[in-house]
Design a protein around this motif. Sequence first.
Motif, mmCIF file in Angstrom:
data_model
loop_
_atom_site.group_PDB
_atom_site.id
_atom_site.type_symbol
_atom_site.label_atom_id
_atom_site.label_comp_id
_atom_site.label_asym_id
_atom_site.label_seq_id
_atom_site.Cartn_x
_atom_site.Cartn_y
_atom_site.Cartn_z
ATOM 1 N N UNK A 1 0.845 -1.173 0.000
ATOM 2 C CA UNK A 1 0.000 0.000 0.000
ATOM 3 C C UNK A 1 0.889 1.234 0.000
ATOM 4 N N UNK A 2 0.326 2.306 -0.417
ATOM 5 C CA UNK A 2 1.037 3.575 -0.495
ATOM 6 C C UNK A 2 0.627 4.412 0.712
ATOM 7 N N UNK A 3 1.620 4.887 1.467
ATOM 8 C CA UNK A 3 1.330 5.575 2.723
ATOM 9 C C UNK A 3 0.468 6.816 2.519
ATOM 10 N N UNK A 4 0.816 7.665 1.564
ATOM 11 C CA UNK A 4 0.046 8.904 1.393
ATOM 12 C C UNK A 4 -1.386 8.608 0.973
ATOM 13 N N UNK A 5 -1.587 7.552 0.192
ATOM 14 C CA UNK A 5 -2.940 7.193 -0.226
ATOM 15 C C UNK A 5 -3.730 6.629 0.957
ATOM 16 N N UNK A 6 -3.059 5.857 1.791
ATOM 17 C CA UNK A 6 -3.705 5.344 3.002
ATOM 18 C C UNK A 6 -4.120 6.489 3.911
ATOM 19 N N UNK A 7 -3.209 7.436 4.117
ATOM 20 C CA UNK A 7 -3.527 8.584 4.973
ATOM 21 C C UNK A 7 -4.664 9.416 4.385
ATOM 22 N N UNK A 8 -4.699 9.563 3.073
ATOM 23 C CA UNK A 8 -5.791 10.300 2.425
ATOM 24 C C UNK A 8 -7.121 9.579 2.631
ATOM 25 N N UNK A 9 -7.109 8.258 2.466
ATOM 26 C CA UNK A 9 -8.336 7.488 2.662
ATOM 27 C C UNK A 9 -8.827 7.589 4.105
ATOM 28 N N UNK A 10 -7.915 7.434 5.055
ATOM 29 C CA UNK A 10 -8.292 7.522 6.464
ATOM 30 C C UNK A 10 -8.808 8.926 6.781
ATOM 31 N N UNK A 11 -8.144 9.942 6.276
ATOM 32 C CA UNK A 11 -8.572 11.318 6.521
ATOM 33 C C UNK A 11 -9.960 11.603 5.966
ATOM 34 N N UNK A 12 -10.205 11.180 4.744
ATOM 35 C CA UNK A 12 -11.521 11.390 4.132
ATOM 36 C C UNK A 12 -12.595 10.630 4.908
ATOM 37 N N UNK A 13 -12.304 9.391 5.288
ATOM 38 C CA UNK A 13 -13.288 8.580 6.003
ATOM 39 C C UNK A 13 -13.587 9.161 7.387
ATOM 40 N N UNK A 14 -12.563 9.627 8.095
ATOM 41 C CA UNK A 14 -12.796 10.215 9.421
ATOM 42 C C UNK A 14 -13.594 11.511 9.292
ATOM 43 N N UNK A 15 -13.223 12.353 8.341
ATOM 44 C CA UNK A 15 -13.956 13.601 8.137
ATOM 45 C C UNK A 15 -15.414 13.327 7.768
ATOM 46 N N UNK A 16 -15.626 12.400 6.848
ATOM 47 C CA UNK A 16 -16.989 12.046 6.449
ATOM 48 C C UNK A 16 -17.770 11.474 7.628
#
Length: 122
Positions: A1-16
């Motif tokens: 997995x790609x770290x920045x993509x993982x962090x983006x996914x987690x960030x979007x999911x937490x915000x949502x």
Amino acid sequence: MILWFTLAQVGVAVLAGLVAITAGLIGRRPGDVTVGSLALIELLLIAQIVVAIIAPFAGNPPTGSLLEFWTYLVSAALVPIAGAAWALLERSRWSTVVMGVAALAVAVMVWRMHQIWTVQIA
């Protein structure tokens, strides 16, 4: 997995998740923002499926259990669909809260997928 993509996914999911839970608790029914945020999470998960297929061929193989990783990924991809379906069937403030909980669950699952991919030794 790609770290920045993982962090983006987690960030979007937490915000949502936080937006949906807050909206539900103040009495809002499912709307474009809350359902749309789950759709965005689903699109990111579909992109993650593509990344997970390509990454081993690009020199980024997983170090953990592939079965466990793919079980998390497929399950995580089904959670936003189930949350949105619930919201469209019930149309109450509590279905908005359920969508928020689904988004937060996806955030946890994506982070666990990253751990499986990068941290464990097979």
